[in-house]
Design a protein around this motif. Structure first.
Motif, mmCIF file in Angstrom:
data_model
loop_
_atom_site.group_PDB
_atom_site.id
_atom_site.type_symbol
_atom_site.label_atom_id
_atom_site.label_comp_id
_atom_site.label_asym_id
_atom_site.label_seq_id
_atom_site.Cartn_x
_atom_site.Cartn_y
_atom_site.Cartn_z
ATOM 1 N N ALA A 1 0.826 -1.211 0.000
ATOM 2 C CA ALA A 1 0.000 0.000 0.000
ATOM 3 C C ALA A 1 0.855 1.253 0.000
ATOM 4 N N LYS A 2 0.316 2.298 -0.609
ATOM 5 C CA LYS A 2 0.909 3.626 -0.530
ATOM 6 C C LYS A 2 0.063 4.467 0.419
ATOM 7 N N GLU A 3 0.690 5.463 1.003
ATOM 8 C CA GLU A 3 -0.013 6.307 1.976
ATOM 9 C C GLU A 3 -1.244 6.981 1.365
ATOM 10 N N SER A 4 -1.198 7.235 0.066
ATOM 11 C CA SER A 4 -2.297 7.953 -0.591
ATOM 12 C C SER A 4 -3.392 7.030 -1.115
ATOM 13 N N ASP A 5 -3.217 5.724 -0.968
ATOM 14 C CA ASP A 5 -4.198 4.770 -1.500
ATOM 15 C C ASP A 5 -5.561 4.912 -0.835
ATOM 16 N N ILE A 6 -6.589 4.588 -1.608
ATOM 17 C CA ILE A 6 -7.964 4.560 -1.107
ATOM 18 C C ILE A 6 -8.549 3.190 -1.420
ATOM 19 N N VAL A 7 -9.021 2.503 -0.382
ATOM 20 C CA VAL A 7 -9.603 1.173 -0.550
ATOM 21 C C VAL A 7 -11.099 1.253 -0.248
ATOM 22 N N LEU A 8 -11.916 0.851 -1.202
ATOM 23 C CA LEU A 8 -13.370 0.847 -1.050
ATOM 24 C C LEU A 8 -13.801 -0.580 -0.749
ATOM 25 N N ALA A 9 -14.323 -0.795 0.443
ATOM 26 C CA ALA A 9 -14.653 -2.151 0.895
ATOM 27 C C ALA A 9 -16.152 -2.314 1.118
ATOM 28 N N SER A 10 -16.618 -3.549 0.935
ATOM 29 C CA SER A 10 -18.042 -3.834 1.119
ATOM 30 C C SER A 10 -18.251 -5.334 1.130
ATOM 31 N N ILE A 11 -19.388 -5.737 1.619
ATOM 32 C CA ILE A 11 -19.832 -7.109 1.401
ATOM 33 C C ILE A 11 -20.654 -7.056 0.110
ATOM 34 N N PRO A 12 -20.658 -8.110 -0.700
ATOM 35 C CA PRO A 12 -21.343 -8.029 -1.999
ATOM 36 C C PRO A 12 -22.789 -7.545 -1.912
ATOM 37 N N LYS A 13 -23.186 -6.808 -2.946
ATOM 38 C CA LYS A 13 -24.553 -6.320 -3.157
ATOM 39 C C LYS A 13 -25.027 -5.363 -2.068
ATOM 40 N N SER A 14 -24.134 -4.447 -1.673
ATOM 41 C CA SER A 14 -24.516 -3.474 -0.659
ATOM 42 C C SER A 14 -24.213 -2.038 -1.080
ATOM 43 N N PHE B 1 -29.706 -9.379 1.419
ATOM 44 C CA PHE B 1 -30.022 -10.778 1.117
ATOM 45 C C PHE B 1 -30.806 -10.906 -0.186
ATOM 46 N N VAL B 2 -31.846 -10.103 -0.348
ATOM 47 C CA VAL B 2 -32.673 -10.191 -1.556
ATOM 48 C C VAL B 2 -31.846 -9.877 -2.796
ATOM 49 N N SER B 3 -30.990 -8.861 -2.698
ATOM 50 C CA SER B 3 -30.149 -8.482 -3.834
ATOM 51 C C SER B 3 -29.162 -9.589 -4.192
#
Length: 346
Positions: free
Chosen positions: A78-91, A182-184
């Motif tokens: 990772a670099k200090e400027s990195d941006i990580v977008l995290a999620s559980i699927p379909k949210s 869940f439905v998605s």
């Protein structure tokens, strides 16, 4: 003769089913020896889309995803400027990627015509670690990516590489009411499963979901990992709720932009830049784009299947009273006392 006719008329469907099944088998045959050996030691359950899901580092995952995640964990720096977008699927993953990309890459002239989001799917502009960059046992060259680099992942916080956890890079997590999630998921996975596989019934899928057997689940463990980190390190992890964003997007976009280090100026607000980004990245706008009606930006999944309804409360059309009661009690049991809660929209 009748058998011949039946076979003749079903040739195309059967051929497609065999092709899709062979693709799954071929993918798993390409797994490294290390990954195949690991799978032998992991608990497994019936999968939604593939024959099995495996319990890897306390979350459920498909074999090819496990191999990619192992590589991601081992090699990503990772670099200090990195941006990580995290999620559980379909949210709200696709939506968050579009919004974050538009915010970080906006120009002084605001939102102009021929914006990258009009010709590229958000998942191409913000690539997944496990589905794109480290898929197929490859080691990507990330040195040419424009900074700040934006990435996406479904990997739980506890399994992120040390370089992400220990650096000052920022993580934005989005989650959604488990009822709608869940439905998605159920709709999406039945659309993308191999034709040779039977559809998973709503009832069977619900039992698996409540047992935590869902890709990157259990959902409560996934949510709580990022939630607790956002409480302890608010400058490191921003925790967003899909429902809050649907309720007051302008407010949420200001918060997101500030967290990403790209706050909106007074002049930008006066010129309506926030509203323009909201419109550019809206479900209605993105669904109409040709790039999102065709093509495959995540593995072999068609882009058109990424856009269904994007509604809050659609679960009421699918849940029985018993299902409502069961999931409500499960959420209270797993999330109670954490400070993380969801309003159930009727």
């Amino acid at each position: 003769m009748s058998n011949v006719l039946i076979n003749f008329h079903s040739t195309n469907t059967t051929s497609m089913a065999i092709t899709q099944f062979n693709e799954v088998v071929a993918e798993e045959e390409k797994l490294s020896h290390e990954c195949k050996q690991l799978l032998l030691s992991l608990p497994k359950e019936k999968g939604w889309r593939t024959p099995h899901l495996y319990l890897y580092q306390n979350f459920w995952c498909q074999p090819t995803e496990i191999q990619a995640i192992m590589s991601f964990q081992k090699h990503f720096q990772a670099k200090e400027s990195d941006i990580v977008l995290a999620s559980i699927p379909k949210s709200g993953t696709t939506w968050l990627k579009a919004l974050a990309f538009a915010i970080v890459n906006r120009k002084p002239s605001a939102i102009s015509k021929n914006h990258p989001l009009e010709s590229s799917n958000p998942h191409d502009l913000v690539p997944f670690f496990e589905y794109k960059l480290y898929a197929n046992d490859q080691l990507p060259d990330l040195s040419t990516m424009t900074e700040p680099r934006l990435f996406g992942t479904h990997v739980p916080f506890a399994s992120l590489p040390n370089s992400i956890v220990k650096s000052n890079c920022r993580i934005v997590y989005i989650c959604r009411n488990p009822f709608d999630t869940f439905v998605s998921i159920w709709h999406f996975l039945n659309k993308i499963k191999p034709r040779s596989s039977p559809s998973v019934s709503l009832e069977e899928a619900f039992e698996m979901y409540c047992n935590g057997v869902i890709g990157f689940g259990p959902f409560w463990t996934h949510m709580l990992g990022y939630w607790k980190e956002s409480i302890e390190k608010p400058d490191k992890v921003l925790f967003l709720k899909y429902e809050d964003m649907k309720g007051d997007l302008s407010f949420q976009l200001k918060k997101l932009a500030k967290f990403l280090g790209s706050p909106f100026s007074v002049e930008e607000e006066r010129k309506g830049v926030i509203e323009k980004i909201a419109k550019l990245c809206s479900f209605e706008s993105m669904k109409q784009l040709e790039v999102n009606k065709s093509g495959k930006s995540i593995k072999n999944f068609e882009n058109k299947n990424l856009f269904r309804k994007a509604e809050v409360g659609d679960w009421v059309n699918y849940f029985s009273p018993l299902m409502v009661d069961k999931l409500s009690k499960l959420m209270e049991e797993k999330l109670g006392g954490s400070g993380l809660s969801f309003r159930v929209f009727h």
